[in-house]
Motif scaffolding. Structure first.
Motif, mmCIF file in Angstrom:
data_model
loop_
_atom_site.group_PDB
_atom_site.id
_atom_site.type_symbol
_atom_site.label_atom_id
_atom_site.label_comp_id
_atom_site.label_asym_id
_atom_site.label_seq_id
_atom_site.Cartn_x
_atom_site.Cartn_y
_atom_site.Cartn_z
ATOM 1 N N ARG A 140 -4.619 -33.605 17.491
ATOM 2 C CA ARG A 140 -4.902 -33.717 18.923
ATOM 3 C C ARG A 140 -6.370 -33.400 19.211
ATOM 4 N NH1 ARG A 140 0.344 -30.605 21.327
ATOM 5 N NH2 ARG A 140 -1.039 -28.847 20.896
ATOM 6 N N TYR A 141 -6.822 -33.813 20.396
ATOM 7 C CA TYR A 141 -8.224 -33.617 20.764
ATOM 8 C C TYR A 141 -8.551 -32.173 21.106
ATOM 9 C CZ TYR A 141 -9.663 -38.484 20.659
ATOM 10 O OH TYR A 141 -10.002 -39.741 20.241
ATOM 11 N N ARG A 142 -7.765 -31.548 21.954
ATOM 12 C CA ARG A 142 -8.062 -30.170 22.357
ATOM 13 C C ARG A 142 -7.427 -29.231 21.330
ATOM 14 N NH1 ARG A 142 -10.256 -29.699 27.560
ATOM 15 N NH2 ARG A 142 -10.284 -31.665 28.701
ATOM 16 N N SER A 143 -8.119 -29.103 20.205
ATOM 17 C CA SER A 143 -7.551 -28.331 19.095
ATOM 18 C C SER A 143 -8.658 -27.717 18.260
ATOM 19 C CB SER A 143 -6.699 -29.247 18.203
ATOM 20 O OG SER A 143 -7.508 -30.239 17.577
ATOM 21 N N TYR A 144 -8.277 -26.681 17.532
ATOM 22 C CA TYR A 144 -9.158 -26.098 16.520
ATOM 23 C C TYR A 144 -8.290 -25.680 15.339
ATOM 24 C CZ TYR A 144 -12.542 -23.293 14.029
ATOM 25 O OH TYR A 144 -13.355 -22.802 13.061
ATOM 26 N N HIS A 145 -8.615 -26.211 14.165
ATOM 27 C CA HIS A 145 -7.815 -25.928 12.972
ATOM 28 C C HIS A 145 -8.621 -25.293 11.843
ATOM 29 C CE1 HIS A 145 -4.264 -27.932 14.558
ATOM 30 N NE2 HIS A 145 -5.002 -28.960 14.902
ATOM 31 N N GLY A 146 -9.892 -24.979 12.081
ATOM 32 C CA GLY A 146 -10.684 -24.328 11.052
ATOM 33 C C GLY A 146 -11.980 -25.061 10.799
ATOM 34 N N ALA A 147 -12.867 -24.454 10.002
ATOM 35 C CA ALA A 147 -14.215 -24.986 9.806
ATOM 36 C C ALA A 147 -14.472 -25.513 8.404
ATOM 37 C CB ALA A 147 -15.248 -23.908 10.143
ATOM 38 N N THR A 148 -13.464 -25.519 7.523
ATOM 39 C CA THR A 148 -13.644 -26.129 6.203
ATOM 40 C C THR A 148 -13.569 -27.647 6.333
ATOM 41 O OG1 THR A 148 -11.282 -25.762 5.823
ATOM 42 C CG2 THR A 148 -12.808 -24.149 4.906
ATOM 43 N N GLY A 149 -13.892 -28.363 5.252
ATOM 44 C CA GLY A 149 -14.090 -29.806 5.319
ATOM 45 C C GLY A 149 -12.958 -30.592 5.955
ATOM 46 N N GLY A 150 -11.726 -30.343 5.517
ATOM 47 C CA GLY A 150 -10.594 -31.050 6.083
ATOM 48 C C GLY A 150 -10.189 -30.501 7.426
ATOM 49 N N ALA A 151 -10.178 -29.180 7.552
ATOM 50 C CA ALA A 151 -9.725 -28.543 8.788
ATOM 51 C C ALA A 151 -10.629 -28.872 9.961
ATOM 52 C CB ALA A 151 -9.640 -27.027 8.595
ATOM 53 N N ILE A 152 -11.933 -29.016 9.715
ATOM 54 C CA ILE A 152 -12.831 -29.337 10.816
ATOM 55 C C ILE A 152 -12.649 -30.786 11.248
ATOM 56 C CG2 ILE A 152 -14.858 -30.046 9.479
ATOM 57 C CD1 ILE A 152 -14.856 -27.841 12.649
ATOM 58 N N THR A 153 -12.219 -31.658 10.337
ATOM 59 C CA THR A 153 -11.915 -33.034 10.731
ATOM 60 C C THR A 153 -10.653 -33.070 11.580
ATOM 61 O OG1 THR A 153 -12.891 -33.836 8.658
ATOM 62 C CG2 THR A 153 -11.570 -35.392 9.901
ATOM 63 N N LEU A 154 -9.669 -32.252 11.250
ATOM 64 C CA LEU A 154 -8.462 -32.161 12.069
ATOM 65 C C LEU A 154 -8.783 -31.665 13.465
ATOM 66 C CD1 LEU A 154 -6.102 -30.380 9.491
ATOM 67 C CD2 LEU A 154 -6.114 -32.830 10.060
ATOM 68 N N THR A 155 -9.778 -30.817 13.575
ATOM 69 C CA THR A 155 -10.178 -30.203 14.840
ATOM 70 C C THR A 155 -10.676 -31.258 15.821
ATOM 71 O OG1 THR A 155 -10.709 -28.078 13.838
ATOM 72 C CG2 THR A 155 -11.903 -28.643 15.856
#
Length: 444
Positions: A140-155
């Motif tokens: 989703r757009y209004r999200s934060y899942h982390g700052a590592t390579g994959g997680a920041i793309t999910l964000t």
């Protein structure tokens, strides 16, 4: 020289500025507070100023500062064994995994331990892709899942922009943000009811290509967005219909934050994968986990799990988490979150009636957002989306005014995140809300 001997606050700040690279910051604009201690719901600085923590730092110090049971568990484990590699078995690691299977909902049963939430989310999407043989992940757009390579793309948060293009295969859907619904919130709303909008995204992306949908059960820093009743259930049903895994990011919402053990418990939904961190041990030692259901646990038994971390299931971290979960059970901390959450929700409603700068308050348990606006009728945000510098000054001034009065707040753009430690008392809530009332009056 010993690490801590002879360092006054000024010297600590000098060394910090010279040698420490801080998260999400313009380095030469920083003047970090030198924190020297904490206890319960308070921490204090080098000058002896004490602050009531209304944010649990980064919504992670859920049990409060220096909880004696957790501190004792770390000391006791350190005396026995400080570390062991992930290929080994250890009492603390095994017992924590058992406890997680006990307190998590449904058939969530097996844990892969990480150093934090971002790594838990990384491994969740990897496992989903391996299991399904599909490559797309819906986030989703209004999200934060982390700052590592994959997680920041999910964000979805703009913090991902500097890291783009990121990993391939991540597609997005809109959020059930009823106050600012991107669909205009008709009745019934295709976005805020979940399934219709999700099904439309799948129509464009091909459900046979989608491995998983990942979402914060309750959106954290991007606004404390609580989904309407029925939303999560409808997403679960669509996932089941198409063989898509549901990954619930409970890094903030988990471990009592919403007045239930986990955010999903508010709606009776069991994800295929749950990711946790923060409240698992209040950050006393870095720890996160990816927890999978029985179906995935059975599937992975004879498969090569291509994931690993040197400190997976670190024994000091696991020992602290066991002590924390036991304290939650023995001291009724989840129950306190629910009870104090009722008080907090009612009091925030009163503040809204008093202060025209509040457009909406929303939340569950001790996880609330105060959305600040210039005008209630138009709902114009007090500061713009992704505001920085002078554009974000009104909220920055509010935070500064609260700190000067001994209250630590966390904000993101035009939303104040109210998420105190789950052990907070009624008197401490009254104290913090009194300061909040005062600084909101200044803002008005």
């Amino acid at each position: 020289m010993a690490v801590s001997e002879g360092l006054d606050a000024k010297r600590i700040q000098e060394l910090d500025k010279r040698h420490v690279l801080h998260s999400w910051s313009v380095q030469d604009q920083l003047n970090p507070l030198v924190v020297t201690g904490g206890e319960g719901r308070y921490f204090w600085d080098a000058d002896g100023n004490r602050y009531l923590d209304f944010a649990s730092q980064l919504v992670n110090v859920s049990i409060g500062y220096q909880h004696p049971k957790v501190v004792a568990a770390i000391k006791e484990q350190a005396d026995k064994l400080t570390t062991i590699g992930p290929p080994m078995a250890h009492e603390a690691r095994s017992e924590l995994a058992r406890l997680l299977a006990e307190v998590t909902p449904g058939d969530l049963t097996m844990s892969f331990f990480t150093n934090g939430g971002a790594e838990a989310n990384e491994n969740a999407i990897k496992l989903a892709r391996w299991y399904t043989g599909r490559h797309k992940i819906v986030a989703r757009y209004r999200s934060y899942h982390g700052a590592t390579g994959g997680a920041i793309t999910l964000t979805g948060d703009p913090r991902r922009w500097p890291a783009e293009p990121g990993i391939p295969g991540v597609v997005r859907m809109l959020d059930p943000y009823t106050y600012r619904c991107p669909a205009g919130h008709p009745d019934p709303c295709p976005v805020c009811t979940g399934a219709p909008h999700f099904e439309e995204i799948l129509q464009y992306e091909g459900p046979q290509n989608v491995a998983a949908v990942i979402m914060e059960t309750i959106v954290g820093t991007n606004g404390i967005i609580v989904p309407p009743d029925g939303y999560l259930q409808s997403i679960r049903e669509v996932c089941d219909r198409h063989g898509i895994l549901l990954i619930c990011d409970e890094v903030m919402a988990g471990f009592g934050r919403t007045g239930k053990w986990f955010g999903v418990d508010n709606w009776g939904v069991v994800p295929d994968i749950m990711t946790v961190a923060k409240g698992i041990n209040s950050g006393y030692v870095p720890l996160g986990a990816m927890i999978i259901n029985q179906k995935l646990a059975d599937w992975v038994q004879d498969k090569y799990f291509a994931g690993g971390l040197t400190y997976s299931g670190h024994v000091l971290a696991c020992a602290s988490a066991i002590a924390s979960i036991e304290a939650f059970q023995e001291e009724g901390i989840v129950e306190n979150s629910a009870a104090m959450g009722d008080v907090l929700g009612a009091r925030l409603g009163e503040l809204m009636e008093k202060h025209p700068s509040i457009g909406e308050v929303r939340g569950k348990g001790l996880f609330w957002g105060i959305e600040l606006v210039k005008d209630r009728e138009t709902r114009e945000p007090l500061v713009p989306f992704n505001a920085a510098g002078e554009a974000g000054a009104p909220v920055a001034k509010l935070v500064k005014a609260a700190m000067e009065r001994g209250l630590y707040l966390m904000t993101h753009w035009n939303v104040i995140v109210v998420a105190p430690p789950l052990t907070i008392t009624r008197e401490e809530l009254d104290e913090g809300l009194g300061v909040l009332d005062e600084v909101l009056s200044v803002l008005d």
